[in-house]
Scaffold this active site. Structure first.
Site: not given
Length: 246
Positions: A125, A183, A214
């Protein structure tokens, strides 16, 4: 491989940075991986990921990425309160501070007799972005970036012409980019923008898009894909075994 862990408060230009270290018990010298967390800092899933990597023969350093903005030891929850605080921290910390944090960890690793002095970076991330960002440091030999956010959108604070997308030509080592096709934080247009930037600047890159959402690496989360996560651990450790060899 049995591992051990301890913590260090590494001094940086912006203050002491609590850093969690995972490394093999067996004596010897091992390459270092700086493992950048999500916005929530070192949660239990992040600690488990670091331990897995260390078990393959690496010294893994997990910094508190927003150490200037929180008391030492802060871990944010995987809830709306934690997400809001983490996103605010992400918006408040200049990228230049992340650069000096990275250099402080490189300096730390290069002074330890159990480290080879060869350093790579990995993250998930925002941590994937920070691993990408770390690769502009010539001491970072390689970076494995899992669903890195905010590179394509230039949404993190930085001085003029110092955002990570613009700094891509300064990447010297080899990088490995991994994205989930589902994502929403890095949509197809964003992935294409990053890809073309790497090609344009002749960066030594690997590119992988997978059918995942994600945070598919976060064990216990609703988007966790255990089979794919295991594959990524093996892919990353093979990548680092090759690129961080003496």
């Amino acid at each position: 491989m049995i591992i051990q862990n301890q913590q260090h408060d590494i001094q940086t230009p912006s203050g002491a940075m609590r850093t969690y270290e995972y490394r093999p018990v067996a004596p010897g010298k091992y390459p270092t991986i700086i493992f950048y967390s999500e916005i929530f800092q070192q949660t239990t899933p992040i600690a488990r990921s670091a331990a897995i990597l260390a078990g393959f023969g690496f010294v893994v350093l997990v910094p508190e990425v927003f150490h200037e903005l929180n008391p030492i030891g802060t871990v944010l929850g995987y809830d709306d309160v934690g997400k809001d605080k983490g996103n605010q921290d992400k918006a408040d910390k200049p990228l230049e501070n992340h650069d000096s944090d990275t250099q402080a960890m490189i300096d730390f690793a290069q002074t330890k007799d159990y480290c080879t002095g060869v350093v790579g970076a990995m993250g998930v991330c925002i941590g994937g972005h920070l691993a990408y960002r770390a690769a502009i440091n010539p001491s970072i030999k390689s970076a494995f970036c899992l669903y890195p956010t905010d590179i394509h959108s230039d949404t993190l604070p930085a001085a003029q012409n110092n955002d990570s997308f613009t700094r891509t030509p300064d990447i010297n080592g080899e990088i490995f980019m991994v994205f989930g096709k589902q994502d929403p934080h890095v949509p197809q247009a964003g992935r294409e923008k990053i890809y073309q930037n790497l090609v344009q600047h002749n960066i030594n890159y690997n590119w992988l898009e997978v059918n995942a959402q994600h945070a598919f690496m976060r064990d216990g989360g609703e988007r966790y894909d255990p089979q794919l996560a295991l594959k990524m651990y093996y892919t990353a450790t093979e990548f680092f075994t090759r690129t961080l060899a003496n």
